[in-house]
Write a protein that holds these residues in place. Structure first.
Motif, PDB file in Angstrom:
ATOM      1  N   VAL A  19       0.829  -1.060   0.028  1.00 57.38           N
ATOM      2  CA  VAL A  19       0.056  -0.021   0.027  1.00 57.38           C
ATOM      3  C   VAL A  19       0.887   1.305  -0.065  1.00 57.38           C
ATOM      4  CG1 VAL A  19      -1.735   1.255   1.184  1.00 57.38           C
ATOM      5  CG2 VAL A  19      -1.768  -1.220   1.072  1.00 57.38           C
ATOM      6  N   CYS A  20       1.834   1.331   0.608  1.00 58.46           N
ATOM      7  CA  CYS A  20       2.668   2.418   0.796  1.00 58.46           C
ATOM      8  C   CYS A  20       3.630   2.804  -0.481  1.00 58.46           C
ATOM      9  CB  CYS A  20       3.725   2.422   2.043  1.00 58.46           C
ATOM     10  SG  CYS A  20       3.016   2.324   3.802  1.00 58.46           S
ATOM     11  N   SER A  21       3.796   1.391  -1.010  1.00 61.28           N
ATOM     12  CA  SER A  21       4.632   1.555  -2.579  1.00 61.28           C
ATOM     13  C   SER A  21       3.728   2.256  -3.381  1.00 61.28           C
ATOM     14  CB  SER A  21       4.955   0.227  -2.759  1.00 61.28           C
ATOM     15  OG  SER A  21       6.091   0.054  -1.981  1.00 61.28           O
ATOM     16  N   LEU A  22       2.443   1.824  -3.597  1.00 60.75           N
ATOM     17  CA  LEU A  22       1.345   2.238  -4.425  1.00 60.75           C
ATOM     18  C   LEU A  22       1.100   3.687  -4.234  1.00 60.75           C
ATOM     19  CD1 LEU A  22      -0.363   1.818  -6.576  1.00 60.75           C
ATOM     20  CD2 LEU A  22      -2.177   1.032  -5.070  1.00 60.75           C
ATOM     21  N   LEU A  23       1.169   4.518  -2.856  1.00 61.07           N
ATOM     22  CA  LEU A  23       1.074   5.743  -2.543  1.00 61.07           C
ATOM     23  C   LEU A  23       2.072   6.381  -2.976  1.00 61.07           C
ATOM     24  CD1 LEU A  23      -0.763   5.565   1.234  1.00 61.07           C
ATOM     25  CD2 LEU A  23      -2.027   5.887  -1.243  1.00 61.07           C
ATOM     26  N   ALA A  24       3.094   5.774  -2.770  1.00 60.59           N
ATOM     27  CA  ALA A  24       4.475   6.434  -3.466  1.00 60.59           C
ATOM     28  C   ALA A  24       4.532   6.700  -4.801  1.00 60.59           C
ATOM     29  CB  ALA A  24       5.601   5.794  -2.760  1.00 60.59           C
ATOM     30  N   GLN A  25       4.028   5.838  -5.447  1.00 58.32           N
ATOM     31  CA  GLN A  25       4.274   5.785  -6.991  1.00 58.32           C
ATOM     32  C   GLN A  25       3.151   6.857  -7.622  1.00 58.32           C
ATOM     33  OE1 GLN A  25       2.752   2.008  -8.417  1.00 58.32           O
ATOM     34  NE2 GLN A  25       4.314   0.936  -7.513  1.00 58.32           N
TER      35      GLN A  25
END
Length: 89
Positions: A19-25
């Motif tokens: 989830v954090c990676s998706l938000l960062a993208q």
């Protein structure tokens, strides 16, 4: 604009990272985060800043919903002011 992201689902390895990676993208900055496991269920609530995100809140809602379905999770995003209005006593 600030928003609230909620994540709920069966606990498994890598939920927070995904989830954090998706938000960062999408250039969404996490301002505050809390998470817990209730029996076998993972729950996470994040306060995020979407000011640098190119997508609308509606588009991000669709993106997070699709990603959640792929992982067997419920992932929702809501503008902070609407979230607060809905949870006011």
């Amino acid at each position: 604009m600030k928003a609230i992201v909620t994540v709920i689902g069966k606990d498994k390895v890598g939920i927070t990272a995904a989830v954090c990676s998706l938000l960062a993208q999408h250039n969404i900055n996490i301002l505050d985060i809390t998470q817990t496991v209730l029996q076998d269920y993972f729950t996470m609530v994040m306060l995020v800043d979407t000011a640098a995100c190119a997508e609308s809140i509606g588009d991000m809602s669709d993106i997070l919903d699709r990603a959640g379905k792929e992982q067997g999770l419920s992932i929702r995003i809501q503008r902070e002011d609407i979230f607060n209005a809905m949870h006011r006593i």
